[in-house]
Scaffold this active site. Structure first.
Site, PDB file in Angstrom:
ATOM      1  N   HIS A 146       1.200  -1.142   0.119  1.00 35.44           N
ATOM      2  CA  HIS A 146       0.110  -0.019  -0.210  1.00 35.44           C
ATOM      3  C   HIS A 146       0.642   1.198  -0.310  1.00 35.44           C
ATOM      4  O   HIS A 146       0.344   2.039  -0.850  1.00 35.44           O
ATOM      5  CB  HIS A 146      -0.949  -0.365   1.239  1.00 35.44           C
ATOM      6  CG  HIS A 146      -1.725   1.142   1.342  1.00 35.44           C
ATOM      7  ND1 HIS A 146      -2.065   1.957   0.314  1.00 35.44           N
ATOM      8  CD2 HIS A 146      -1.153   2.360   2.625  1.00 35.44           C
ATOM      9  CE1 HIS A 146      -3.012   3.357   1.405  1.00 35.44           C
ATOM     10  NE2 HIS A 146      -2.443   3.292   2.700  1.00 35.44           N
ATOM     11  N   ASP A 166       5.959  21.671 -26.345  1.00 36.32           N
ATOM     12  CA  ASP A 166       5.821  20.759 -26.190  1.00 36.32           C
ATOM     13  C   ASP A 166       6.595  20.799 -24.808  1.00 36.32           C
ATOM     14  O   ASP A 166       7.279  21.162 -24.624  1.00 36.32           O
ATOM     15  CB  ASP A 166       6.206  19.113 -27.445  1.00 36.32           C
ATOM     16  CG  ASP A 166       5.511  17.867 -26.662  1.00 36.32           C
ATOM     17  OD1 ASP A 166       6.274  17.311 -25.343  1.00 36.32           O
ATOM     18  OD2 ASP A 166       5.518  17.185 -27.210  1.00 36.32           O
ATOM     19  N   TRP A 208       7.266  -0.120   3.902  1.00 36.16           N
ATOM     20  CA  TRP A 208       7.935   0.971   2.669  1.00 36.16           C
ATOM     21  C   TRP A 208       8.871   1.203   2.747  1.00 36.16           C
ATOM     22  O   TRP A 208       9.772   1.438   1.738  1.00 36.16           O
ATOM     23  CB  TRP A 208       6.638   1.796   2.200  1.00 36.16           C
ATOM     24  CG  TRP A 208       7.275   2.925   2.660  1.00 36.16           C
ATOM     25  CD1 TRP A 208       6.244   3.549   4.118  1.00 36.16           C
ATOM     26  CD2 TRP A 208       7.739   4.365   2.329  1.00 36.16           C
ATOM     27  NE1 TRP A 208       7.092   4.605   4.569  1.00 36.16           N
ATOM     28  CE2 TRP A 208       7.489   5.347   3.171  1.00 36.16           C
ATOM     29  CE3 TRP A 208       8.655   4.042   0.953  1.00 36.16           C
ATOM     30  CZ2 TRP A 208       7.944   6.547   2.988  1.00 36.16           C
ATOM     31  CZ3 TRP A 208       8.890   5.851   1.224  1.00 36.16           C
ATOM     32  CH2 TRP A 208       8.279   6.705   1.682  1.00 36.16           C
ATOM     33  N   SER A 222      12.773   6.492 -13.424  1.00 38.26           N
ATOM     34  CA  SER A 222      11.523   7.077 -14.536  1.00 38.26           C
ATOM     35  C   SER A 222      11.644   8.724 -13.698  1.00 38.26           C
ATOM     36  O   SER A 222      11.488   9.586 -14.367  1.00 38.26           O
ATOM     37  CB  SER A 222      10.209   6.071 -14.378  1.00 38.26           C
ATOM     38  OG  SER A 222       9.297   6.880 -14.142  1.00 38.26           O
ATOM     39  N   SER A 223      11.333   8.273 -12.610  1.00 36.82           N
ATOM     40  CA  SER A 223      11.078   9.233 -11.463  1.00 36.82           C
ATOM     41  C   SER A 223      12.661  10.300 -12.388  1.00 36.82           C
ATOM     42  O   SER A 223      12.530  11.791 -11.994  1.00 36.82           O
ATOM     43  CB  SER A 223      11.470   9.358 -10.143  1.00 36.82           C
ATOM     44  OG  SER A 223      10.470   8.932 -10.104  1.00 36.82           O
ATOM     45  N   HIS A 276      12.783  12.048   3.844  1.00 34.34           N
ATOM     46  CA  HIS A 276      12.267  13.353   4.227  1.00 34.34           C
ATOM     47  C   HIS A 276      12.326  14.405   2.649  1.00 34.34           C
ATOM     48  O   HIS A 276      11.373  14.971   2.797  1.00 34.34           O
ATOM     49  CB  HIS A 276      13.329  14.251   5.220  1.00 34.34           C
ATOM     50  CG  HIS A 276      12.548  15.267   5.612  1.00 34.34           C
ATOM     51  ND1 HIS A 276      10.955  15.414   6.214  1.00 34.34           N
ATOM     52  CD2 HIS A 276      11.792  15.950   5.384  1.00 34.34           C
ATOM     53  CE1 HIS A 276      10.774  16.172   6.461  1.00 34.34           C
ATOM     54  NE2 HIS A 276      11.112  16.492   5.617  1.00 34.34           N
ATOM     55  N   GLU A 332      11.853  13.511  -0.332  1.00 32.21           N
ATOM     56  CA  GLU A 332      10.703  12.846  -1.088  1.00 32.21           C
ATOM     57  C   GLU A 332       9.806  12.940  -1.123  1.00 32.21           C
ATOM     58  O   GLU A 332       8.764  13.982  -1.295  1.00 32.21           O
ATOM     59  CB  GLU A 332      10.832  11.070  -0.685  1.00 32.21           C
ATOM     60  CG  GLU A 332       9.799  10.333  -0.981  1.00 32.21           C
ATOM     61  CD  GLU A 332       9.326  10.493  -2.918  1.00 32.21           C
ATOM     62  OE1 GLU A 332      10.435  10.234  -3.863  1.00 32.21           O
ATOM     63  OE2 GLU A 332       8.232  10.155  -3.227  1.00 32.21           O
ATOM     64  N   TYR A 376       8.525  16.397   0.325  1.00 32.04           N
ATOM     65  CA  TYR A 376       8.296  17.177  -0.007  1.00 32.04           C
ATOM     66  C   TYR A 376       8.674  17.177  -1.767  1.00 32.04           C
ATOM     67  O   TYR A 376       7.809  18.232  -1.972  1.00 32.04           O
ATOM     68  CB  TYR A 376       9.696  18.184   0.019  1.00 32.04           C
ATOM     69  CG  TYR A 376       9.264  18.486   1.429  1.00 32.04           C
ATOM     70  CD1 TYR A 376       7.900  18.751   2.776  1.00 32.04           C
ATOM     71  CD2 TYR A 376      10.173  18.635   2.554  1.00 32.04           C
ATOM     72  CE1 TYR A 376       7.819  19.456   3.534  1.00 32.04           C
ATOM     73  CE2 TYR A 376      10.355  18.614   4.110  1.00 32.04           C
ATOM     74  CZ  TYR A 376       9.260  19.031   4.819  1.00 32.04           C
ATOM     75  OH  TYR A 376       8.737  19.405   5.842  1.00 32.04           O
ATOM     76  N   SER A 415      -1.604  27.530  -4.659  1.00 30.42           N
ATOM     77  CA  SER A 415      -1.400  28.684  -5.072  1.00 30.42           C
ATOM     78  C   SER A 415      -1.820  28.648  -6.074  1.00 30.42           C
ATOM     79  O   SER A 415      -1.796  30.229  -6.562  1.00 30.42           O
ATOM     80  CB  SER A 415       0.423  28.684  -4.883  1.00 30.42           C
ATOM     81  OG  SER A 415       0.671  28.677  -3.991  1.00 30.42           O
ATOM     82  N   HIS A 446      14.666  12.706  12.203  1.00 29.98           N
ATOM     83  CA  HIS A 446      13.615  13.288  12.981  1.00 29.98           C
ATOM     84  C   HIS A 446      12.410  11.698  13.265  1.00 29.98           C
ATOM     85  O   HIS A 446      11.556  11.685  13.043  1.00 29.98           O
ATOM     86  CB  HIS A 446      12.955  14.299  12.609  1.00 29.98           C
ATOM     87  CG  HIS A 446      12.256  14.435  11.169  1.00 29.98           C
ATOM     88  ND1 HIS A 446      12.330  15.731  10.585  1.00 29.98           N
ATOM     89  CD2 HIS A 446      11.750  13.877  10.057  1.00 29.98           C
ATOM     90  CE1 HIS A 446      11.767  15.622   9.258  1.00 29.98           C
ATOM     91  NE2 HIS A 446      11.632  13.962   9.213  1.00 29.98           N
ATOM     92  N   HIS A 447      13.239  10.842  11.640  1.00 29.88           N
ATOM     93  CA  HIS A 447      12.396  10.111  11.225  1.00 29.88           C
ATOM     94  C   HIS A 447      13.271   8.479  12.523  1.00 29.88           C
ATOM     95  O   HIS A 447      12.398   7.476  12.789  1.00 29.88           O
ATOM     96  CB  HIS A 447      12.157   9.384  10.190  1.00 29.88           C
ATOM     97  CG  HIS A 447      11.873  10.381   9.433  1.00 29.88           C
ATOM     98  ND1 HIS A 447      10.531  10.629   8.825  1.00 29.88           N
ATOM     99  CD2 HIS A 447      12.227  10.876   8.279  1.00 29.88           C
ATOM    100  CE1 HIS A 447       9.614  11.109   7.708  1.00 29.88           C
ATOM    101  NE2 HIS A 447      11.321  11.898   7.975  1.00 29.88           N
ATOM    102  N   THR A 466       6.634  26.696   5.679  1.00 29.94           N
ATOM    103  CA  THR A 466       5.433  26.249   5.961  1.00 29.94           C
ATOM    104  C   THR A 466       4.468  27.404   6.137  1.00 29.94           C
ATOM    105  O   THR A 466       3.511  27.400   5.760  1.00 29.94           O
ATOM    106  CB  THR A 466       5.403  24.417   6.201  1.00 29.94           C
ATOM    107  OG1 THR A 466       6.665  23.855   6.008  1.00 29.94           O
ATOM    108  CG2 THR A 466       4.117  23.999   5.733  1.00 29.94           C
ATOM    109  N   LYS A 477       3.613  30.365   3.548  1.00 30.42           N
ATOM    110  CA  LYS A 477       2.886  29.979   2.947  1.00 30.42           C
ATOM    111  C   LYS A 477       1.440  30.350   3.335  1.00 30.42           C
ATOM    112  O   LYS A 477       0.840  30.562   2.489  1.00 30.42           O
ATOM    113  CB  LYS A 477       3.488  28.662   2.421  1.00 30.42           C
ATOM    114  CG  LYS A 477       4.303  28.147   1.401  1.00 30.42           C
ATOM    115  CD  LYS A 477       5.302  27.080   0.748  1.00 30.42           C
ATOM    116  CE  LYS A 477       3.774  27.354  -0.162  1.00 30.42           C
ATOM    117  NZ  LYS A 477       5.309  28.166  -1.646  1.00 30.42           N
ATOM    118  N   ARG A 494       1.954   2.010  15.556  1.00 26.89           N
ATOM    119  CA  ARG A 494       1.354   1.722  13.701  1.00 26.89           C
ATOM    120  C   ARG A 494       1.916  -0.429  13.346  1.00 26.89           C
ATOM    121  O   ARG A 494       2.901  -0.724  13.942  1.00 26.89           O
ATOM    122  CB  ARG A 494       1.916   2.302  12.841  1.00 26.89           C
ATOM    123  CG  ARG A 494       3.331   2.369  12.645  1.00 26.89           C
ATOM    124  CD  ARG A 494       4.471   3.636  11.765  1.00 26.89           C
ATOM    125  NE  ARG A 494       4.172   3.711  10.803  1.00 26.89           N
ATOM    126  CZ  ARG A 494       4.854   4.420   9.854  1.00 26.89           C
ATOM    127  NH1 ARG A 494       6.048   4.537  10.254  1.00 26.89           N
ATOM    128  NH2 ARG A 494       5.031   4.280   8.528  1.00 26.89           N
TER     129      ARG A 494
HETATM  130 CU    CU Z   1      10.995  13.897   7.648  1.00 24.54          CU
END
Ligand code: CU
Ligand code: CU
Lengths: 529, 256
Positions: A80, A109, A145, A172-173, A256, A258, A260, A271, A305-306, A331, A334, A453
């Protein structure tokens, strides 16, 4: 046929679409068709990943193992996550970039149309490889994941499939990112300076640089897993002089930024949409750009922080805590700028606006719980609980996915030439927003009360809120069928014909071309004043 | 229905857990206030700045003064949060001055506890999910988990600790990473194969404290609870003596 240089093969019949499925879709180099492919692929993945979420929520409806084996449950949570992150959200944003970046900057294009085709068609390959593992002996990957060793090294036959699927999706990315950067930097219409670009283009430019910076780091980490498994290295095994925590450092150095990558384009979308339906220019354009840039910079120095509970030195914990808290500043800028954009506007509430407004509220809730999670000594409690699950679903579902929904409703008239059904769009919105909060708000309570979790079963005292969450999840899943129906209707051309600019307050070059956007646009670069 | 009361972090059983709880409530309160201000402003706009009320949209698009304010004010709020956070963090991380040491080892899917020093030195045992839960948790089990007392909250042999004693934990694992967590103590710590982590607690109130493995560790991750029984020091001493008598101080690994 003035600027045929970018389209040597279409010079003779610039307006015609190639005929036949193979030439139109498989061999396509049109940014619009590739954008459509990305979006449809993403939608399919959204439903596959969503089906797994339904299994998870069905199993967690009440205590006891009711439907699946705990190991299969772990496969569900793992795949998932992988499918939603790499298969649904990222390709959706790339699809939106494909469609809208050239239209918004006045380019005919993408800069590298053939690579564009290749980067899309890698994705079905990658995800077939990932999903086929369900049919292999031992089943799909089940280590989360995040693929932490040593646990991930217990994966059976699915292991190499997992690694190569992520590699291919990563390639691909990277190609997509290179293409987007090349397009934005080289193909802007004359007069469109960098600080005149629409914010969606800006946020994607920054996102693309993040992708190029961190996807190779992920590739490195999972390659080290591969060699640890098959070639006798011990990068992550203490028995051979390695360290399992090293993997976590490398993974989150990718991970991290990622997150963002998954949210910056959403900032760009919101926006764009808020000013359109407030009939008022975006407040603080320049500070929005600087905020995105500083969020991107900070995202590289907060990965710890993870990992507050792995036993880092106190100095490290303090550094990551302070750096993470600092992200709240740009943040916040924004969010405040969005509020100021709405302030004293003349608001109307069509479906894209509803999703964008819900984004502002619910993303802010996710941001505030993010500040709480940044505080290391309390994170020792929150970490790896449902509080975290609630937090990142607020930023990913009501953040990224709501923004994607907003974008689809906003630009669907441009893509298909017909207006979607506003009645069904609103129904989709209200069911989604209520259901989403039913699913995830109670998970804050569960996490604080002590529910870890990624558990397949739980003590009886967590039952009530889990039931609420599961009911919400089924409702949320069902609500997305309304979305599919609405989109299908538009793709079949059912609906009121859309004018070139269906939204009174919308601005930007994409609204200067007819709806639906013709197969070739901006062969003559538009003039930007 | 009483499950609906599971809403917040427990205050816990130690001075440290109370400090963590207070910090949590402090940060939560600030976030709620910020939320109310932000959502209040948004609600005001939605209610009054709508086209259907016939308003003409304003044209302003920036204000350096306002933008400076809403950069600096959040920064100051963060500083206000950071000060107690640093104080609490330093207290949590200070594992010095321990009066006794317990080694915790995570396995797929149970725990091992070893008392490394003092009068309990030499006592070591495994701590496995209790049988009633284990029966009820099987797919297709006839037992309703709701009928099991302390479903997934009980073990065959809990970790027994004295109250009012500064206890140091050395945490490691034997196979994959686990995480040892008792919410009432105010922290969790990963147990990592090949490495030893440190943590500490000083339990104020006698009682039974229940937790779980918090790091995904494979198939039965949900089925390796942590149970700590805290006894007053003299009762703890009696438990140690009895334990030495029956098990001769050796690990009771029957059935493993
Ligand atoms: Cu993070
Ligand atoms: Cu475990």
């Amino acid at each position: 046929m003035s600027s045929v240089a970018t389209h040597p093969d279409h010079g003779a019949h610039a307006a015609a679409k190639p005929r036949g499925f193979l030439r139109r879709w498989v061999l396509t180099t049109s940014h619009k068709d590739i954008g459509t492919l990305y979006l449809l692929f993403s939608l399919a993945m959204f439903f596959i990943g969503g089906a797994m979420a339904m299994v998870i929520r069905a199993e967690l409806f009440q205590p006891g193992m009711d439907f699946v084996d705990p190991y299969f449950f772990n496969q569900m949570t793992t795949v998932h996550g992988l499918v939603m992150v790499f298969g649904a959200v990222m390709p959706a944003f790339v699809g939106l970039a494909n469609w809208m970046v050239p239209l918004q900057i006045g380019a005919p294009d993408m800069a590298l149309p053939r690579m564009n085709n290749w980067s899309f068609w890698l994705l079905p390959a990658a995800f077939s490889m990932m999903l086929v593992t369900f049919f292999l002996p031992g089943g799909a990957p089940a280590a989360g994941w995040t693929m932490y060793p040593p646990l991930v090294l217990q994966t059976g036959m699915a292991f190499p499939f997992l690694i190569f699927a992520v590699h291919i999706a990563g390639i691909s990315s990277i190609m997509g990112a290179i293409n987007i950067i090349a397009t934005i930097l080289n193909l802007r219409a004359p007069g469109m300076g960098l600080l005149k670009m629409p914010l969606f283009v800006w946020t994607w430019l920054v996102t693309a640089f993040l992708l190029i910076a961190v996807i190779p780091v992920l590739a490195g980490a999972i390659t080290m897993l591969l060699t640890d498994q098959y070639f006798g290295t011990s990068f992550f095994s203490a028995a051979g002089g390695g360290d399992p925590v090293l993997y976590q450092h490398i993974f989150w150095f990718f991970g991290h930024p990622e997150v963002y990558i998954l949210i910056l384009p959403a900032f760009g979308i919101v926006s764009t949409i808020l000013p359109a339906f407030a009939r008022k220019p975006l407040f603080g354009y320049t500070s929005m750009v600087y905020a995105v840039a500083s969020i991107a910079f900070l995202s590289f120095i907060v990965w710890g922080h993870h990992m507050f509970t792995v036993g880092m030195p106190t100095a490290g914990t303090l550094f990551f805590m302070f750096a993470t808290m600092l992200i709240a500043v740009p943040t916040g800028v924004k969010v405040f700028n969005w509020l100021a954009t709405l302030w004293r506007g003349a608001l109307t509430f069509e479906t894209p606006m509803l999703f964008a407004l819900a984004f502002v509220v619910l993303f802010t809730i996710g941001g505030l719980s993010g500040i709480m999670l940044a505080i290391a000594p309390v994170d020792f409690q929150y970490h790896d609980t449902y509080f975290v699950v609630a937090h990142f679903h607020y930023v990913l579902v009501s953040g990224s996915i709501f923004a994607i929904m907003a974008a689809v409703y906003f630009w669907l008239p441009k893509w298909t030439g017909v207006m979607y059904s506003e009645r069904l769009g609103k129904l989709h919105f209200w069911t989604s927003v209520v259901a989403m909060n039913l699913v995830f708000f109670p998970q804050h309570f569960l996490g604080l009360a002590g529910m870890p979790r990624r558990i397949a079963d739980y003590p009886v005292e967590f039952m009530e809120w889990n039931m609420v969450s599961s009911v919400g999840a089924f409702a949320y899943g069902a609500a997305q069928l309304i979305f599919v129906w609405t989109v299908i209707q538009c793709m079949r051309g059912r609906g009121k014909p859309a004018p070139a600019k269906p939204w009174e307050g919308a601005e930007g070059l994409e609204w200067t071309v007819p709806s639906p956007a013709p197969h070739h646009t901006f062969h003559e670069p538009p003039k930007v004043v | 229905m009483e499950g609906f009361r599971a809403l917040n972090m427990p205050r816990g059983a130690t001075a440290m857990s109370e400090a963590v709880y207070d910090l949590h409530m402090f940060v939560l309160t600030i976030c709620v206030v910020i939320g109310i201000v932000v959502f209040g402003a948004l609600a005001y706009s939605i209610a009054f700045h709508r086209k259907s009320r016939g308003v003409t949209p304003a044209r302003f698009s920036h204000s350096t003064a306002v933008e400076v304010v809403w950069t600096i004010v959040p920064f100051l709020i963060l500083v206000v949060m950071a000060v107690p956070a640093v104080r609490t963090l330093l207290a949590v991380e200070d594992t010095s001055g321990a009066e006794m040491t317990v080694k915790v080892t995570g396995y797929q899917w149970f725990w091992e506890y070893e008392y490394l020093d003092g009068e309990a030195e030499g006592i070591a045992f495994y701590s496995v999910l209790d049988e009633a839960s284990d029966r009820a948790r099987r797919l297709g089990s006839e037992t309703d988990p709701r009928e099991v007392e302390h479903y997934l909250r009980d073990v065959d042999q809990p970790l027994v600790l004295p109250t009012d004693t500064r206890i140091r934990f050395l945490l490691t694992a034997n196979d994959v990473i686990h995480s040892w967590w008792v919410p009432e103590f105010g922290w969790k710590k990963d147990t990592i194969p090949g490495f030893i982590n440190e943590a500490w607690t000083e339990i104020g109130e006698p009682g039974v404290y229940r937790g779980a493995c918090a790091e995904l560790c494979g198939r039965d991750h949900a089925f390796m609870p942590v149970v700590v029984v805290a006894k007053p020091p003299d009762e703890f001493r009696r438990w140690v003596a009895a334990r030495h008598d029956t098990a001769d101080g050796e690990t009771s690994v029957a059935g493993r």
